[in-house]
Design a protein around this motif. Structure first.
Motif, short mmCIF file in Angstrom:
data_model
loop_
_atom_site.label_atom_id
_atom_site.label_comp_id
_atom_site.label_asym_id
_atom_site.label_seq_id
_atom_site.Cartn_x
_atom_site.Cartn_y
_atom_site.Cartn_z
N ALA A 47 -67.32 -8.36 50.86
CA ALA A 47 -67.26 -9.58 51.67
C ALA A 47 -68.39 -10.54 51.27
CB ALA A 47 -67.37 -9.24 53.14
N LYS A 48 -69.59 -10.01 51.00
CA LYS A 48 -70.70 -10.85 50.56
C LYS A 48 -70.39 -11.51 49.22
CE LYS A 48 -74.50 -8.37 52.77
NZ LYS A 48 -75.71 -7.56 52.53
N GLU A 49 -69.83 -10.74 48.30
CA GLU A 49 -69.47 -11.30 46.99
C GLU A 49 -68.38 -12.36 47.12
OE1 GLU A 49 -71.05 -11.02 44.14
OE2 GLU A 49 -72.48 -9.82 45.29
N ASP A 50 -67.41 -12.13 48.00
CA ASP A 50 -66.36 -13.13 48.23
C ASP A 50 -66.95 -14.42 48.78
OD1 ASP A 50 -64.45 -11.37 47.32
OD2 ASP A 50 -63.75 -10.79 49.33
N ILE A 51 -67.88 -14.29 49.71
CA ILE A 51 -68.51 -15.48 50.30
C ILE A 51 -69.29 -16.23 49.23
CG2 ILE A 51 -70.31 -16.25 51.89
CD1 ILE A 51 -69.34 -14.06 53.80
N ARG A 52 -70.05 -15.50 48.40
CA ARG A 52 -70.81 -16.16 47.33
C ARG A 52 -69.89 -16.87 46.35
NH1 ARG A 52 -74.43 -11.26 47.16
NH2 ARG A 52 -76.33 -11.93 48.20
N SER A 53 -68.77 -16.23 45.99
CA SER A 53 -67.86 -16.86 45.03
C SER A 53 -67.17 -18.08 45.63
CB SER A 53 -66.84 -15.84 44.52
OG SER A 53 -65.97 -15.45 45.56
N GLU A 54 -66.88 -18.04 46.93
CA GLU A 54 -66.23 -19.18 47.58
C GLU A 54 -67.18 -20.35 47.79
OE1 GLU A 54 -63.00 -19.64 48.35
OE2 GLU A 54 -62.57 -17.71 47.41
N LEU A 55 -68.48 -20.07 47.98
CA LEU A 55 -69.44 -21.14 48.19
C LEU A 55 -69.73 -21.93 46.92
CD1 LEU A 55 -72.00 -19.48 50.61
CD2 LEU A 55 -70.35 -21.25 51.15
N GLY A 56 -69.55 -21.31 45.79
CA GLY A 56 -69.76 -22.01 44.54
C GLY A 56 -71.00 -21.55 43.81
N PRO A 57 -71.22 -22.13 42.62
CA PRO A 57 -72.33 -21.67 41.78
C PRO A 57 -73.72 -21.97 42.34
CG PRO A 57 -71.26 -23.57 40.81
CD PRO A 57 -70.43 -23.16 41.98
N GLU A 58 -73.85 -22.98 43.20
CA GLU A 58 -75.18 -23.30 43.73
C GLU A 58 -75.65 -22.27 44.76
OE1 GLU A 58 -72.10 -25.71 45.92
OE2 GLU A 58 -72.66 -25.57 43.84
N PHE A 59 -74.75 -21.41 45.25
CA PHE A 59 -75.12 -20.38 46.21
C PHE A 59 -75.05 -18.98 45.62
CE2 PHE A 59 -73.87 -23.89 48.97
CZ PHE A 59 -74.94 -23.92 49.85
N GLN A 60 -75.04 -18.86 44.30
CA GLN A 60 -74.97 -17.54 43.67
C GLN A 60 -76.19 -16.69 43.99
OE1 GLN A 60 -71.61 -17.36 43.03
NE2 GLN A 60 -72.35 -15.94 41.49
N ASN A 61 -77.35 -17.31 44.14
CA ASN A 61 -78.58 -16.57 44.42
C ASN A 61 -78.89 -16.51 45.92
OD1 ASN A 61 -79.00 -16.12 41.72
ND2 ASN A 61 -80.13 -18.03 41.46
N PHE A 62 -77.93 -16.88 46.75
CA PHE A 62 -78.11 -16.86 48.20
C PHE A 62 -78.32 -15.43 48.67
CE2 PHE A 62 -76.27 -16.57 52.50
CZ PHE A 62 -77.14 -17.40 53.14
N ASP A 63 -79.37 -15.22 49.47
CA ASP A 63 -79.69 -13.88 49.98
C ASP A 63 -79.33 -13.85 51.46
OD1 ASP A 63 -80.58 -11.33 50.26
OD2 ASP A 63 -82.71 -11.86 50.22
N PHE A 64 -78.43 -12.96 51.83
CA PHE A 64 -77.99 -12.87 53.21
C PHE A 64 -79.11 -12.39 54.14
CE2 PHE A 64 -73.99 -13.04 51.04
CZ PHE A 64 -73.21 -13.82 51.87
N GLU A 65 -80.12 -11.76 53.58
CA GLU A 65 -81.26 -11.32 54.39
C GLU A 65 -82.03 -12.52 54.93
OE1 GLU A 65 -83.17 -8.41 56.34
OE2 GLU A 65 -81.49 -8.11 54.99
N ASP A 66 -81.90 -13.68 54.29
CA ASP A 66 -82.57 -14.89 54.78
C ASP A 66 -81.99 -15.36 56.11
OD1 ASP A 66 -84.21 -14.90 52.61
OD2 ASP A 66 -83.04 -16.39 51.50
N LEU A 67 -80.82 -14.87 56.49
CA LEU A 67 -80.22 -15.25 57.76
C LEU A 67 -80.86 -14.51 58.94
CD1 LEU A 67 -76.47 -15.41 56.74
CD2 LEU A 67 -78.08 -17.29 56.98
N ASN A 68 -81.62 -13.47 58.65
CA ASN A 68 -82.35 -12.75 59.68
C ASN A 68 -83.43 -13.69 60.20
OD1 ASN A 68 -84.01 -11.11 61.22
ND2 ASN A 68 -84.02 -9.43 59.74
N PRO A 69 -83.49 -13.95 61.52
CA PRO A 69 -84.46 -14.92 62.03
C PRO A 69 -85.90 -14.59 61.67
CG PRO A 69 -82.86 -14.37 63.72
CD PRO A 69 -82.60 -13.45 62.57
N LYS A 70 -86.28 -13.32 61.69
CA LYS A 70 -87.65 -12.93 61.37
C LYS A 70 -87.97 -13.28 59.91
CE LYS A 70 -90.72 -8.97 61.68
NZ LYS A 70 -90.80 -7.55 62.04
#
Length: 141
Positions: A47-70
């Motif tokens: 699911a994470k890979e699908d989200i990254r591929s759907e968001l496009g190349p500018e979000f390839q390095n997006f880290d889902f851990e950054d969504l953790n508020p802390k």
């Protein structure tokens, strides 16, 4: 994830599992549980890979851990070397451990070993009239 579970709790869970399921069914139950956990992890990874591929190349390095508020707050305040607010200097100038040890209750008059220069602090604005509430609640921040 389970860092706050002690040895006694682990032993209790193992004994309860043996009593409830029996020693003959317990290995099969553990195997089925581990298979389920592997399936859930692989589903989450895909699911994470699908989200990254759907968001496009500018979000390839997006880290889902950054969504953790802390993690988000830590990254925004401390940053990756970029410190526009000057918080790193403030953090380096204050010895929090000695401030907490010396500033506690019990009549201790010990002061922190590091002093903080508040000359660069922002202007607090006009003084409040008697009985006037501040524009924010310092206990909530």
């Amino acid at each position: 994830m389970f860092g706050d579970i002690g040895g006694l709790e682990v032993v209790t869970v193992i004994v309860m599992a043996i009593v409830i399921f029996g020693p003959d069914k317990l290995p099969k139950l553990i195997q089925d549980t581990m298979g389920f956990i592997r399936k859930v992890r692989s589903f989450a990874d895909s699911a994470k890979e699908d989200i990254r591929s759907e968001l496009g190349p500018e979000f390839q390095n997006f880290d889902f851990e950054d969504l953790n508020p802390k993690t988000f707050v830590r990254k925004q305040l401390i940053g990756d070397g970029d410190d526009p607010l000057g918080l790193k200097d403030l953090k380096d100038s204050v010895d929090i451990k000695s401030a907490l040890n010396g500033g506690g209750t019990g009549g201790s008059t010990r002061t922190p070993s590091a002093s903080v220069d508040f000359s660069k602090a922002a202007d607090p604005g006009p003084a409040l009239a008697a009985g006037e509430r501040p524009p924010f609640d310092p206990d909530a921040t």
